[in-house]
Design an enzyme around this catalytic site. Structure first.
Site, PDB file in Angstrom:
ATOM      1  N   ASP A  72       0.719  -1.260  -0.070  1.00  0.00           N
ATOM      2  CA  ASP A  72      -0.007   0.226  -0.037  1.00  0.00           C
ATOM      3  C   ASP A  72       0.945   1.359  -0.055  1.00  0.00           C
ATOM      4  OD1 ASP A  72      -2.524  -0.841  -0.003  1.00  0.00           O
ATOM      5  OD2 ASP A  72      -3.165  -0.024   1.904  1.00  0.00           O
ATOM      6  N   HIS A 116      -3.616   7.991   8.270  1.00  0.00           N
ATOM      7  CA  HIS A 116      -3.476   6.596   8.950  1.00  0.00           C
ATOM      8  C   HIS A 116      -1.953   6.301   9.462  1.00  0.00           C
ATOM      9  CE1 HIS A 116      -7.240   5.397   7.180  1.00  0.00           C
ATOM     10  NE2 HIS A 116      -6.881   5.762   5.922  1.00  0.00           N
ATOM     11  N   GLY A 161      -2.102   2.467   4.794  1.00  0.00           N
ATOM     12  CA  GLY A 161      -3.147   3.387   3.995  1.00  0.00           C
ATOM     13  C   GLY A 161      -2.399   4.573   3.178  1.00  0.00           C
ATOM     14  N   ASP A 175     -13.086  12.385   5.532  1.00  0.00           N
ATOM     15  CA  ASP A 175     -12.519  11.511   4.810  1.00  0.00           C
ATOM     16  C   ASP A 175     -13.358  10.219   4.930  1.00  0.00           C
ATOM     17  OD1 ASP A 175     -10.827   8.920   3.748  1.00  0.00           O
ATOM     18  OD2 ASP A 175      -9.414  10.712   3.437  1.00  0.00           O
ATOM     19  N   HIS A 234     -12.445   7.231   4.950  1.00  0.00           N
ATOM     20  CA  HIS A 234     -11.934   6.058   5.826  1.00  0.00           C
ATOM     21  C   HIS A 234     -11.696   6.498   7.328  1.00  0.00           C
ATOM     22  CE1 HIS A 234     -10.337   5.155   1.734  1.00  0.00           C
ATOM     23  NE2 HIS A 234     -10.611   4.129   2.067  1.00  0.00           N
ATOM     24  N   ASP A 282     -12.278  11.551  -0.810  1.00  0.00           N
ATOM     25  CA  ASP A 282     -12.766  10.051  -1.495  1.00  0.00           C
ATOM     26  C   ASP A 282     -14.222   9.821  -0.782  1.00  0.00           C
ATOM     27  OD1 ASP A 282     -12.001   9.930   1.190  1.00  0.00           O
ATOM     28  OD2 ASP A 282     -10.503   8.428   1.001  1.00  0.00           O
TER      29      ASP A 282
END
EC number: 3.5.1.98
Length: 503
Positions: free
Chosen positions: A107, A148, A156, A183, A185, A271
Site C-alpha cells: 500500500d 493513517h 493506507g 474522509d 476512511h 474520497d
C-alpha cells in the site's frame, strides 16, 4: 455560542478571514508508481484551478519549509524516521525485514523522493499550525491530511502523520484542539495518538464495516482521561448530503458547545465524494464543502487539510471550491481554461451531480447514531482544564512567501539530512509484502470477521495509544501521462491483487 480560544472577528459567516495557503510546486512530481490510486499530481491540479479562479490573490501563499528529522520525531519513532530517510527503490530489496516491520512496500510503496515528500507535506501542516498560533484565521495545506500513519509504521498510503504533528504544535498555544475527519476512511492514526487525553477530541465520519482500516466503531470512545473524547460516526454506502448533514451539524454543534476548542483541524478527504475511485459515498461537492462552511462559522482558528481522494479531477474541484468557502467567496461553476482543462470535460464545470446510488443509511439508523453520540457528549459536563506551565517554543519552520519572491529565484532550504535529487519515476516493480493490511481499489470485497478486527484494534489502542504524551500546556491567551494520472480507467493497473484487501 462561546467557543473558547482566540476567536476570530465576530459577525456573519461572510466576514473575511486571514487565510494562508501552503503549496510546494514540486509536490505534483512525486509518484507512488504506475496504477497506484494515490496521485500527488492532484495537488498541482488543485493549485492550477485556484490560480485561474483568482483565489491566490486573496490568500498569503507560502512554500512550506521541509519538516526536519527532529520535527517528525515529536511523534514518530527515531528508527522509523531514519528508515524513511534512508530507503530508496534501489536499496529496498536489501531491506525486506525493515520493510515488513514498518509496513512499507505494498500500500505504501518506496518511490523516489519518498522522504522529501514526507518532509514537504508535514512541513505544510506544521507550518499552518504555527501560523494559526500567530494570528492567522485559517491555514490550508491540501497536500496534508495523511491520517493513517502510526508512530512506528506506514499505513493506507500514509507515511508520516502530519495531522498529529500539527495538533501537537497547536497544543502549545491552545488548551484544547478539536480534530474532525470527513474522509471516507476512519482517522485511525490520529484517534490512536490522542486516545487517552482530554485535550484533543477526535470526531471521525467514515464508512464502517468491511472497509479499510476496519476501526472506528461507535463504541470506541477513548480511554482513561480520554474517555468520551473520541467520537466515531459509522456510516454505510451511499450516504447523501441531507443524511450526512443531519449527523454532522448536530454532533459538531454539540462538540463545539461542550468541548470549546481553541483551534480546529478539519481533514477534508475527498474520497467521500460521489464517484470516487475507492469510495462508496454519494456526497456532492457542495455537500462536502458544507462541512467546511459550518466549521468556519464558529470563528475559531481552523486548519484545513487534504487526505484521500482518488478520482483526481473531482478532488481538484472539491478542494478548489472549499478554498473559496474558506475565503468567503462563491466561485463560478463554469471552469476557466487552464493547463489541466482537458481533465474536466465534457462539461468543464466545477460541480458534479451525485449519482442515483442507493442510500443504505436509513432514517432510523441515522437517528440512532445521532442519539448515541449526543448521549456520550452529555457525559462531558464542561470543558477540561489543564495545569499551567511555561509554553514550549514554536517549531521553527520558516516559510517562503510566494507573493513576495520570484519562484525561480527562491532559495532552497537545507534539511537536517541530505536528500537525493527528486527524480520522476514512471514505473517500477516492487515485491509484495505478505500479512499486511492493504487499502486499494475494490473489486470483490473479502468477508472479514469484524469482531476479530475490533479485538485487534482494541489491543493496539491499549498498547500504543499512549504514543503521544502531552506534557505541555496552554500559554496565556495572546509528470505521468494523463491517463495514468486520471487513473479511473487504467487497464494496466499493477496495484496489488484486490483479493488481499481490507478496504
Amino acid at each position: 455560542m462561546e467557543t473558547g480560544g482566540n476567536s476570530l472577528p465576530s459577525g456573519p459567516d461572510g466576514v473575511k478571514r486571514r487565510v494562508c495557503y501552503f503549496y510546494d510546486p514540486e509536490v505534483g512530481n512525486y509518484y507512488y508508481g504506475q496504477g497506484h490510486p494515490m496521485k500527488p499530481h492532484r495537488i498541482r491540479m488543485t493549485h492550477s484551478l485556484l490560480s485561474h479562479y483568482g483565489l491566490l490573490q486573496s490568500m498569503t501563499v507560502l512554500k512550506p519549509f521541509p519538516a526536519r528529522d527532529r520535527d517528525l520525531c515529536r511523534f514518530h519513532a527515531d528508527d522509523y524516521v531514519s528508515f524513511l530517510r534512508a530507503i530508496t527503490p534501489e536499496t529496498q530489496t536489501d531491506q525486506l525485514r525493515a520493510l515488513k516491520r514498518f509496513n512499507v512496500g505494498e500500500d505504501c510503496p518506496v518511490f523516489d523522493g519518498l522522504y522529501s515528500f514526507c518532509q514537504t507535506y508535514a512541513g505544510g501542516s506544521v507550518g499552518g499550525a504555527v501560523k494559526l498560533n500567530h494570528g492567522s484565521d485559517i491555514a490550508i495545506n491540501w497536500a496534508g491530511g495523511l491520517h493513517h500513519a502510526k508512530k512506528c509504521e506506514a499505513s493506507g498510503f500514509c507515511y508520516v502523520n502530519d495531522i498529529v504533528l500539527a495538533i501537537l504544535e497547536l497544543l502549545k498555544q491552545h488548551e484544547r484542539v478539536l480534530y474532525v475527519d470527513i474522509d471516507i476512511h476512519h482517522g485511525d492514526g490520529v484517534e490512536e495518538a490522542f486516545y487517552t487525553t482530554d485535550r484533543v477530541m477526535t470526531v471521525s465520519f467514515h464508512k464502517f464495516g468491511d472497509y479499510f482500516p476496519g476501526t472506528g466503531d461507535i463504541r470506541d470512545i477513548g480511554y482513561n482521561k480520554g474517555k468520551y473524547y473520541s467520537l466515531n460516526v459509522p456510516l454505510d454506502d451511499g450516504i447523501d448530503d441531507e443524511s450526512y448533514q443531519s449527523l454532522f451539524k448536530p454532533i459538531i454543534g454539540k462538540v463545539m458547545e461542550v468541548f470549546r476548542p481553541g483551534a480546529v483541524v478539519l481533514q477534508c478527504g475527498a474520497d467521500s465524494l460521489s464517484g470516487d475511485r475507492l469510495g462508496c459515498f454519494n456526497l456532492s461537492i457542495k455537500g462536502h464543502a458544507e462541512c467546511v462552511r459550518y466549521m468556519r462559522s464558529f470563528n475559531v482558528p481552523l486548519l484545513l487539510l487534504g487526505g484521500g481522494g482518488y478520482t483526481i479531477r473531482n478532488v481538484a474541484r472539491c478542494w478548489c471550491y472549499e478554498t473559496g468557502v474558506a475565503l468567503g467567496v462563491e466561485i463560478d461553476d463554469k471552469m476557466p481554461p487552464h493547463e489541466y482543462y482537458e481533465y474536466f470535460g465534457p462539461d468543464y464545470t466545477l460541480h458534479v451531480a451525485p449519482s442515483n446510488m442507493e442510500n443504505k443509511n436509513t432514517r432510523e439508523s441515522i437517528e440512532e447514531i445521532r442519539n448515541k453520540l449526543l448521549e456520550n457528549l452529555s457525559k462531558l459536563q464542561h470543558a477540561p482544564s489543564v495545569q499551567f506551565h511555561e509554553r514550549p517554543p514554536d517549531t521553527e519552520l520558516p516559510e517562503v512567501d510566494d507573493d513576495q519572491e520570484d519562484p525561480d529565484e527562491r532559495l532552497e532550504h537545507a534539511s537536517d539530512m541530505d536528500i537525493d535529487d527528486l527524480k520522476h519515476q514512471d514505473e517500477f516493480s516492487r515485491k509484495p509484502i505478505s500479512n499486511t493490511r492493504v487499502k486499494k481499489e475494490i473489486v470483490e470485497p473479502e468477508l472479514k470477521d469484524q469482531e476479530s478486527q475490533k479485538g485487534a484494534a482494541e489491543h493496539a489502542k491499549g498498547q500504543e495509544a499512549v504514543a503521544v504524551e502531552i506534557s505541555f500546556s496552554k500559554a496565556p491567551d495572546g509528470g505521468p501521462t494523463m491517463n495514468d494520472e486520471m487513473g479511473e480507467h487504467d487497464s494496466t493497473n499493477n496495484f496489488p491483487d484486490p483479493s488481499h484487501h481490507t478496504k
